[in-house]
Scaffold this motif. Structure first.
Motif, PDB file in Angstrom:
ATOM      1  N   MET A 207       0.895  -0.939   0.116  1.00 16.26           N
ATOM      2  CA  MET A 207      -0.192   0.008  -0.094  1.00 16.26           C
ATOM      3  C   MET A 207       0.848   1.213   0.046  1.00 16.26           C
ATOM      4  SD  MET A 207      -3.688  -0.373   2.260  1.00 16.26           S
ATOM      5  CE  MET A 207      -3.075   1.426   2.897  1.00 16.26           C
ATOM      6  N   ASP A 208       0.357   2.156  -0.777  1.00 18.26           N
ATOM      7  CA  ASP A 208       1.151   3.337  -0.780  1.00 18.26           C
ATOM      8  C   ASP A 208       0.341   4.606  -0.434  1.00 18.26           C
ATOM      9  OD1 ASP A 208      -0.227   3.823  -3.214  1.00 18.26           O
ATOM     10  OD2 ASP A 208       1.411   3.652  -4.471  1.00 18.26           O
ATOM     11  N   GLY A 209       0.713   5.829  -0.700  1.00 17.63           N
ATOM     12  CA  GLY A 209      -0.045   6.885  -0.638  1.00 17.63           C
ATOM     13  C   GLY A 209      -1.592   7.057  -1.294  1.00 17.63           C
ATOM     14  N   MET A 210      -1.254   6.673  -2.654  1.00 16.24           N
ATOM     15  CA  MET A 210      -2.523   6.671  -3.359  1.00 16.24           C
ATOM     16  C   MET A 210      -3.687   5.864  -2.740  1.00 16.24           C
ATOM     17  SD  MET A 210      -2.571   8.809  -5.633  1.00 16.24           S
ATOM     18  CE  MET A 210      -1.660  10.075  -6.514  1.00 16.24           C
ATOM     19  N   ASP A 211      -3.188   4.549  -2.445  1.00 17.35           N
ATOM     20  CA  ASP A 211      -4.027   3.471  -2.047  1.00 17.35           C
ATOM     21  C   ASP A 211      -4.791   3.967  -0.651  1.00 17.35           C
ATOM     22  OD1 ASP A 211      -3.619   1.722  -3.813  1.00 17.35           O
ATOM     23  OD2 ASP A 211      -1.967   0.548  -2.656  1.00 17.35           O
ATOM     24  N   ILE A 212      -3.978   4.873   0.242  1.00 18.53           N
ATOM     25  CA  ILE A 212      -4.498   5.496   1.522  1.00 18.53           C
ATOM     26  C   ILE A 212      -5.514   6.496   0.930  1.00 18.53           C
ATOM     27  CG2 ILE A 212      -4.017   6.970   3.428  1.00 18.53           C
ATOM     28  CD1 ILE A 212      -1.525   5.181   3.609  1.00 18.53           C
TER      29      ILE A 212
ATOM     30  N   ILE B 112      -7.672   4.398   8.918  1.00 16.66           N
ATOM     31  CA  ILE B 112      -6.638   4.301   7.726  1.00 16.66           C
ATOM     32  C   ILE B 112      -5.298   4.944   8.078  1.00 16.66           C
ATOM     33  CG2 ILE B 112      -6.294   5.345   5.248  1.00 16.66           C
ATOM     34  CD1 ILE B 112      -9.477   5.348   5.259  1.00 16.66           C
ATOM     35  N   PRO B 113      -4.318   4.367   7.886  1.00 14.10           N
ATOM     36  CA  PRO B 113      -3.051   4.892   8.084  1.00 14.10           C
ATOM     37  C   PRO B 113      -2.681   6.180   7.755  1.00 14.10           C
ATOM     38  CG  PRO B 113      -2.727   2.547   7.161  1.00 14.10           C
ATOM     39  CD  PRO B 113      -4.245   3.251   6.935  1.00 14.10           C
ATOM     40  N   THR B 114      -1.911   7.077   8.687  1.00 11.49           N
ATOM     41  CA  THR B 114      -1.543   8.333   8.177  1.00 11.49           C
ATOM     42  C   THR B 114      -0.226   8.546   8.485  1.00 11.49           C
ATOM     43  OG1 THR B 114      -2.011   9.165  10.568  1.00 11.49           O
ATOM     44  CG2 THR B 114      -3.947   9.273   9.296  1.00 11.49           C
ATOM     45  N   ASP B 115       0.216   9.753   7.919  1.00 10.91           N
ATOM     46  CA  ASP B 115       1.666   9.933   8.041  1.00 10.91           C
ATOM     47  C   ASP B 115       1.936  10.583   9.554  1.00 10.91           C
ATOM     48  OD1 ASP B 115       2.275   9.176   5.443  1.00 10.91           O
ATOM     49  OD2 ASP B 115       1.758  11.297   4.667  1.00 10.91           O
ATOM     50  N   GLU B 116       1.243  10.874  10.355  1.00 15.06           N
ATOM     51  CA  GLU B 116       0.916  11.523  11.509  1.00 15.06           C
ATOM     52  C   GLU B 116       1.766  10.319  12.583  1.00 15.06           C
ATOM     53  OE1 GLU B 116      -2.569  12.826  12.973  1.00 15.06           O
ATOM     54  OE2 GLU B 116      -2.651  14.071  11.297  1.00 15.06           O
TER      55      GLU B 116
END
Length: 150
Positions: free
Chosen positions: A1-6, A146-150
């Motif tokens: 999974m990458d940022g676009m999937d998120i 959903i996973p975040t960058d935080e």
């Protein structure tokens, strides 16, 4: 999974019926790529299902309760969880650590209905203790993170 999937997951979390073309516009990705990524997340099990969130009060379900349950011994686990699975008013069940073994979320029509469910649970072989909490108000209703960058 990458940022676009998120980003796709965030769009689907807001509205699981969102068309791929709308998601495509929002995240600036080709429609075919959005569809392909969704299919990959479905086949890998990241997306397990699509569902709806109901207004329980409008359906006549005026009572929500959380019930903690302890079992006398782990040998009662299978029978207990089978009973839980078969009761449509028990909408969530978590096996956990701490003073109680399970916490159940129960949605039903009335306090009398809750009492009947409570009696069924208390009457189950192996149930040693329960503690019930009557929910006054639902403050947040989210079913996944959903996973975040935080």
């Amino acid at each position: 999974m990458d940022g676009m999937d998120i980003k796709i997951l965030h769009c689907l979390k807001k509205n699981a019926r969102e068309k791929a073309s709308e998601i495509s516009k929002e995240i600036h990705l080709a429609v075919s790529t959005v569809i392909e990524r969704i299919r990959k997340m479905e086949s890998s099990g990241i997306i397990q299902s699509y569902t709806i969130i109901l207004d329980e009060k409008k359906l006549g379900n005026d009572v929500t309760a959380l019930m903690e349950v302890s079992l006398e011994h782990p040998k009662y686990y299978d029978a207990f969880t089978e009973m839980i699975q078969s009761n449509p008013n028990i909408v969530s069940c978590y096996y956990m650590t701490g003073d109680f073994d399970f916490i159940l979320k129960i949605i039903c029509k009335s306090s009398e209905h809750l009492e009947n469910i409570h009696r069924t649970i208390k009457g189950q072989n192996g149930v040693s203790a329960t503690r019930t909490h009557y929910v006054l108000k639902n403050v947040k209703n989210s079913y996944s993170t959903i996973p975040t960058d935080e």
